[in-house]
Design a protein around this motif. Structure first.
Motif, mmCIF file in Angstrom:
data_model
loop_
_atom_site.group_PDB
_atom_site.id
_atom_site.type_symbol
_atom_site.label_atom_id
_atom_site.label_comp_id
_atom_site.label_asym_id
_atom_site.label_seq_id
_atom_site.Cartn_x
_atom_site.Cartn_y
_atom_site.Cartn_z
ATOM 1 N N VAL A 218 0.853 -1.182 0.000
ATOM 2 C CA VAL A 218 0.000 0.000 0.000
ATOM 3 C C VAL A 218 0.895 1.240 0.000
ATOM 4 C CG1 VAL A 218 -0.197 0.032 2.522
ATOM 5 C CG2 VAL A 218 -1.998 1.062 1.146
ATOM 6 N N THR A 219 0.416 2.294 -0.625
ATOM 7 C CA THR A 219 1.199 3.529 -0.611
ATOM 8 C C THR A 219 1.139 4.153 0.780
ATOM 9 O OG1 THR A 219 -0.635 4.953 -1.257
ATOM 10 C CG2 THR A 219 0.701 4.003 -3.058
ATOM 11 N N ILE A 220 2.142 4.940 1.073
ATOM 12 C CA ILE A 220 2.190 5.619 2.366
ATOM 13 C C ILE A 220 0.971 6.520 2.532
ATOM 14 C CG2 ILE A 220 3.474 7.320 3.732
ATOM 15 C CD1 ILE A 220 6.056 6.024 2.631
ATOM 16 N N SER A 221 0.598 7.233 1.480
ATOM 17 C CA SER A 221 -0.567 8.127 1.565
ATOM 18 C C SER A 221 -1.850 7.362 1.864
ATOM 19 C CB SER A 221 -0.739 8.909 0.262
ATOM 20 O OG SER A 221 0.346 9.776 0.068
ATOM 21 N N LYS A 222 -2.040 6.242 1.177
ATOM 22 C CA LYS A 222 -3.261 5.457 1.403
ATOM 23 C C LYS A 222 -3.257 4.840 2.796
ATOM 24 C CE LYS A 222 -6.360 2.082 -0.371
ATOM 25 N NZ LYS A 222 -6.981 1.518 -1.515
ATOM 26 N N LEU A 223 -2.099 4.365 3.245
ATOM 27 C CA LEU A 223 -2.007 3.784 4.581
ATOM 28 C C LEU A 223 -2.318 4.834 5.652
ATOM 29 C CD1 LEU A 223 -1.396 1.332 6.355
ATOM 30 C CD2 LEU A 223 1.038 1.943 6.215
ATOM 31 N N ALA A 224 -1.800 6.042 5.471
ATOM 32 C CA ALA A 224 -2.082 7.125 6.424
ATOM 33 C C ALA A 224 -3.587 7.412 6.458
ATOM 34 C CB ALA A 224 -1.300 8.379 6.054
ATOM 35 N N ALA A 225 -4.214 7.443 5.299
ATOM 36 C CA ALA A 225 -5.661 7.696 5.245
ATOM 37 C C ALA A 225 -6.439 6.569 5.916
ATOM 38 C CB ALA A 225 -6.107 7.862 3.796
ATOM 39 N N GLN B 108 4.183 2.137 -8.010
ATOM 40 C CA GLN B 108 3.940 2.112 -9.450
ATOM 41 C C GLN B 108 4.194 3.490 -10.046
ATOM 42 O OE1 GLN B 108 0.003 0.517 -9.958
ATOM 43 N NE2 GLN B 108 0.631 -1.527 -9.336
ATOM 44 N N ASP B 109 3.807 4.504 -9.309
ATOM 45 C CA ASP B 109 4.101 5.887 -9.674
ATOM 46 C C ASP B 109 5.446 6.212 -9.013
ATOM 47 O OD1 ASP B 109 4.379 8.659 -9.676
ATOM 48 O OD2 ASP B 109 2.278 9.047 -9.213
ATOM 49 N N PRO B 110 6.435 6.654 -9.785
ATOM 50 C CA PRO B 110 7.771 6.902 -9.208
ATOM 51 C C PRO B 110 7.773 7.907 -8.053
ATOM 52 C CG PRO B 110 7.788 7.178 -11.607
ATOM 53 C CD PRO B 110 6.380 6.919 -11.206
#
Length: 147
Positions: free
Chosen positions: A57-64, A92-94
């Protein structure tokens, strides 16, 4: 599992916020003591459990998902990353980073979950079935103040 007994002798404050903060500290301390043998704290346990359910999971999504800001999440992730319990890789996005559990992280989480289950059962027994359900309802209602 040691049963919990009694009430704190200090009367509650008329301030709901203060009462919630005091209760939160008490519950956090309780879970911290129960998780001590695992070597992780309750905030770290929560992070590992969220990862288990959503990785990678991305850090942003995990924080949310955890309802915390990215700065707090990064601070909480640092010791887990240094201990080899999680890994942070390019997404996936650099521009993004993805977080996942390592094998060591999964093992620590498995061991900590046994302790967490004991803490959870003790607290639920202490509160009783009705108060546990009612508590969860009230907490969800309070969380809805800031969707």
């Amino acid at each position: 599992m040691k049963p919990i007994a009694g009430f704190y002798p200090k009367p509650p404050s008329p301030c709901l916020c203060l009462n919630i903060r005091r209760a939160s500290r008490a519950v956090t301390d309780f879970y911290e003591k129960m998780l001590e043998p695992s070597g992780i704290k309750i905030t770290q346990y929560s992070l590992l459990r969220h990862l288990e359910e959503t990785e990678p999971v991305t850090i942003s999504k995990l924080a949310a998902l955890m309802r915390i800001d990215r700065t707090t999440l990064n601070r909480n992730m640092k010791p887990l990353n240094e201990a080899g319990l999680i890994e942070v890789n390019s997404g996936q996005d650099p521009r993004s980073k993805e977080v996942a559990l390592t094998k060591a992280g999964k093992l620590v989480l498995t061991n900590a979950t046994v302790l967490w289950d004991q803490a959870q059962a003790s607290l639920q027994e202490y509160l009783g079935e009705y108060d546990s359900r009612h508590f969860n309802h009230l907490i969800a209602k309070m969380e809805a103040l800031v969707p």
